[in-house]
Each structure stands twice: as C-alpha cells, then as structure tokens.
Write an enzyme that holds these catalytic residues in place. Structure first.
Site, PDB file in Angstrom:
ATOM      1  N   ASP A 195     -11.794 -11.539   7.043  1.00 39.28           N
ATOM      2  CA  ASP A 195     -10.416 -11.277   7.483  1.00 39.28           C
ATOM      3  C   ASP A 195     -10.416 -10.081   8.426  1.00 39.28           C
ATOM      4  O   ASP A 195      -9.588  -9.172   8.323  1.00 39.28           O
ATOM      5  CB  ASP A 195      -9.498 -11.025   6.289  1.00 39.28           C
ATOM      6  CG  ASP A 195      -8.013 -11.106   6.664  1.00 39.28           C
ATOM      7  OD1 ASP A 195      -7.712 -11.692   7.722  1.00 39.28           O
ATOM      8  OD2 ASP A 195      -7.175 -10.593   5.913  1.00 39.28           O
ATOM      9  N   VAL A 208       0.855  -1.186   0.000  1.00 44.46           N
ATOM     10  CA  VAL A 208       0.000   0.000   0.000  1.00 44.46           C
ATOM     11  C   VAL A 208       0.890   1.236   0.000  1.00 44.46           C
ATOM     12  O   VAL A 208       1.766   1.380   0.856  1.00 44.46           O
ATOM     13  CB  VAL A 208      -0.940   0.018   1.217  1.00 44.46           C
ATOM     14  CG1 VAL A 208      -1.786   1.290   1.211  1.00 44.46           C
ATOM     15  CG2 VAL A 208      -1.831  -1.217   1.228  1.00 44.46           C
TER      16      VAL A 208
END
Length: 512
Positions: free
Chosen positions: A321, A204
């Site tokens: 998740d 990211v």
C-alpha cells in the site's frame, strides 16, 4: 408531613453540594518535578489547575520503586481522565510498571499516594508527615458518605447516557499474542490530544506520553486482523531503521463492547508527504532528500537480511500500500515509511500469508494488479511497490520549483486524467488498456536533474513489471543525480540542459 420533606431537602442539598464538588473541587494540586533543572521549572510547590469548562480536573503522581525505595518523578494537575473520576485517593494498581502512576480528585489529593496491585500484592504507601485535622477536614468526612454515594449514582447514569470513556484502562491479557517488549509500555500517563488523520482502518491521534508526543493509531474491534497484522510486521526482527516508522507499543484499551486496539508509534509533526506537498513547494535539494530517504526505506524493507544486528533473520517484506499518504516526514524532511497493515513477509519455507491480489489503494495499483494477473511470487510483489514509487516520485517532481516554469497546484496521480474518485473500471481503461501515466511537463525536461529523474520515474512505472527498477537502484540514481547537478557550476548547467545523458545512470540490470 414537613419532617420528611425537610429531610429530603437536606439530602438533595448535600447531593447538589457533592455533585458540584465532584467536578469543581480540584483546584490545586501538589507539584513536583524530578527533572526540574533540565526542564527549567520549579522543583516543588503548589499548582493551580486550569481547564475547559466541560472538562474535569484531577491531581496525579508518578514515581519509581527500586527495591522498596520510592523515587518521585512528577506530581501536578491532570485533565479529564475517566480513570480518575471519583477517586479521593491516589492509588496505582499496575502490577510491576517501570513508572507507577495514580490520579485522584480533590485539592492536594496527590500528597499521599499508594501502590495497591489488583492481584493483591503488598501495599507500598508514601505518606507525608501527619498534620492535625482541621474543622474543614472533619466536615468533609462527615458529608462524604451521602454526597459521594449520590454523586456516583448520578455520574454513572450520566456517563451511560452521554459518553464513553475517553481513555480506557490498559487491558492486554486477552491479546492474541504477546506484543514485542517495549520499555515505554509501562510509562504513564498517555493522553490523547487531537485527531490527525482518518483512514481505512481507523484514526490516528496525536498523544502525549509523559514528556514526549507519540502517534496512536486506533482500530475498532472489527478491524482486529489489520491491527494484528501490522503489529506482527513491527515485531519482525530488523524493523528498526531510520526510514521506517518507529514502533513503541501495541495495546488493547477498554473492555467488552468498548474495546479499542491501539498501535503507538513515533509522532512526526510534518505529517504525510501528501499533506506536505499540498501546502508546500519544494526545492531541488528537498526533492532529492525526500526521494533518496524514501527509496532507502523501501529498499531496506524489501531486503532479506540473514542476520540483522543480532536480532535474527529479517525477511523480505512487500508494503502493498505504498503511496504518498503512507510516507511521513521528519522535521528535516527525512522520509519514514508507515502503515504496514497490508504488508506481507516472505520467509524461506513459509507461505507469505494473505496474498490476495487486489489490495492497496486503487489509484496506486500497478497494471498487473488492476487486471488481476499477478504472479504470487516475492519479486512480483516488490515490483508492484516499485510502480507505486514511480507515482510518488512524480508527485514530488510536480511540486518542485527547480525548473524554469510554473508549479501547478498539488494533484494526485491520474487526478488530471480521471478525477479524484476513479472507479476500478476507469483505472483499468486508462492504466492497462491505454497504458497512460501522469503527464511529464516539457519544462521539467529542461532542468538537468529533473530530466534524469523523469527517466528514473518512467522506469519505475514501466508497464512490463520485470523491467522496473529496484528501490536500491532508485536510491543510487537519486544520489548520483543530486551529486552531478549540485557539483556543477551554472555554466555547466547550461550545457547539461541540452543533454541529460552526461551522467551515466545505474543500469537496469540492478533492478529486481
């Protein structure tokens, strides 16, 4: 013999001059800012370009074209963009963007800019009033063919051996499906700034899109399925919510073997809840705010909304998740749920897609996931999320200073029991067979609010999946606990310490 060597020396000299100019020639650019009043800058003038030694400098221009009327947006210096290399003219090639963008190399090369679509559409050119050619201009154009050609050959060889393009050209025509429309997709420039995190499916980046910071999640080509799955979740009707990460665009970048898959979302400078808790101890009110907004986001994600704000049917979605690393924090500590690469939608009459049981992060897996005994129904997947929420709430409590006692260093759930890298077998032994959970400290139970919150945590991570609370119930409880504690005086707090049952919590019947 001397004549050929003299010619070769002359050619090499011009080559060196051209090569040097290719990287150092851009020192000044035409500057313009249409929003100069709001941004408190100069409206126009010259800008001196500054950058790192190993970075190339360019000029750029951005503008709008409304019915043939050109409206300048910005001009100025631009730093080391592969798309600008060796461009002496500022030419935009996108077909119909909202904001046109071009970049080039050379002093003041952005004075004149052109739109020339790759498909061969009409050329639209902005040209300032002509000026008389100078001796320097004549010399530059005389040496340009030899120096330019030599420079291109050298640069092509050097780039092939040493680097790949830092920012590829947008290439979305081979996309497996149309990304959801976004008003920001056509805005340029977008520049990667720094890596903020690395995960299972890529990294990211913090990036800049015009005047705003955004997050760019970059997937390698081999993780195309995860990129596509997360993009499909973001494109689901009703996914715009203050406690869900804001989606901006999905793009393919680069070509051939250099393809990268990008997801562009809102950027939150405080990062993930994990990172924040590592470096910060939180107050009681901060704990409640994070817990309440986090549970509100998960409650909305789980909810089935028949007609969501005119967008259509929003199905129930399981995250699969859920963990503190996938909870981001806004500047005011409002929680935002992120990373929907493993999420699954439950639409009436349709199979939920890939519902493989053992997915997610091992440490946060519910007992039924660890032992492979999952009921592949909607409620079963939502209850798995709720077990993980119990662990994240425990992480929040473990770093709260409200109780009269020490606040330990941040630890992940079960880190104290089985370390930082537990195996599947270790987790099965601890969570399934021994039915252990992260330790609840005695001094937490002496604070009226934390004591009630610990009861809620235990009902989230209950071994019996059907007994777990829903996310909506957790949101109600946290709100009620916060109001009950904050609404009491210090004298009342003393009496509440001995009994945490003075406030009626929402019943378990409100669970899933």
């Amino acid at each position: 013999m001397t004549a050929p060597w003299a010619a070769l020396a002359l050619l090499w000299g011009s080559l060196c001059v051209g090569s040097g100019r290719g990287e150092a020639e851009t020192r000044e650019c035409i500057y313009y800012n249409a929003n100069w009043e709001l941004e408190r800058t100069n409206q126009s003038g010259l800008e001196r370009c500054e950058g790192e030694q190993d970075k190339r400098l360019h000029c750029y221009a951005s503008w709008r074209n409304s019915s043939g009327t050109i409206e300048l947006v910005k001009k100025g210096c631009w730093l080391d963009d592969f798309n600008c290399y060796d461009r002496q003219e500022c030419v935009a090639t996108e077909e119909n963007p909202q904001v046109y963008f071009c970049c080039c190399e050379g002093n003041f090369c952005n004075e004149r800019f052109t739109h020339l679509p790759e498909a061969g559409g009409p050329e639209v050119t902005y040209e300032p009033p002509p000026t008389a050619p100078t001796l320097l201009t004549v010399l530059a154009y005389s040496l340009l063919p030899i120096g330019g050609l030599s420079l291109i050959v050298l640069l092509a060889f050097w780039m092939y051996r040493h680097r790949k393009p830092p920012y590829g050209h947008v290439d979305i025509h081979e996309d497996p499906g149309p990304p959801p429309p976004s008003p920001l997709v056509g805005l340029k420039p977008l520049q990667l700034l720094e890596i903020k995190a690395r995960g299972r499916f890529g990294c990211v980046w913090k990036a800049q899109l015009m005047n705003d910071f955004v997050a760019v999640k970059i997937f390698p080509l081999q993780d195309k399925q995860s990129w596509q799955s997360e993009r499909e979740i973001f494109s689901t009707p009703g996914m715009k919510h203050e406690n869900l990460l804001q989606f901006i665009a999905a793009e393919k970048r680069g070509s051939n073997l250099e393809v990268e898959l990008w997801l562009i979302t809102a950027f939150h400078d405080k990062g993930s809840l994990t990172d924040y808790l590592k470096g910060n101890i939180i107050t009681w009110n901060e704990l409640c705010h994070v817990a309440e907004t986090m549970s509100r986001g998960l409650s909305y994600l789980h909810e089935d909304v028949p007609w969501c704000r005119g967008e259509g049917h929003k199905p129930s979605i399981a995250h699969r998740d859920f963990k503190s690393k996938n909870v981001l924090l806004k500047s005011d500590l409002t929680a935002v749920l992120a990373d929907f690469g493993l999420a699954v939608r439950f639409e009436p009459g349709k199979p939920p897609g890939d519902t493989h049981g053992q997915v997610g992060t091992r440490r946060y897996m519910a007992p039924e996931v660890l032992e492979g005994a999952i009921n592949f129904q909607r409620n079963a997947f939502l209850r798995i999320d709720m077990y993980a929420m119990g662990l994240v709430l425990w992480e929040l409590v473990s770093r709260c200073k409200a109780a009269d006692g020490p606040v330990d260093e941040y630890m992940l759930p079960f880190e104290e029991e089985i370390g930082q890298h537990p195996s599947l077998e270790e987790l099965q032994e601890v969570v399934v067979h021994k039915k252990m959970r992260p330790a609840i400290k005695d001094h937490w139970l002496k604070h009226p609010g934390l004591a009630q919150l610990c009861v809620t945590i235990e009902e989230c991570w209950d071994h019996d999946a059907e007994a777990r609370l829903s996310a909506g119930c957790v949101e109600e409880r946290v709100s009620l606990i916060r109001r009950s504690v904050n609404g009491t005086t210090s004298d009342c707090l003393v009496s509440l310490v001995t009994s945490v049952t003075n406030v009626d919590l929402p019943p378990k019947e409100s669970s899933i």
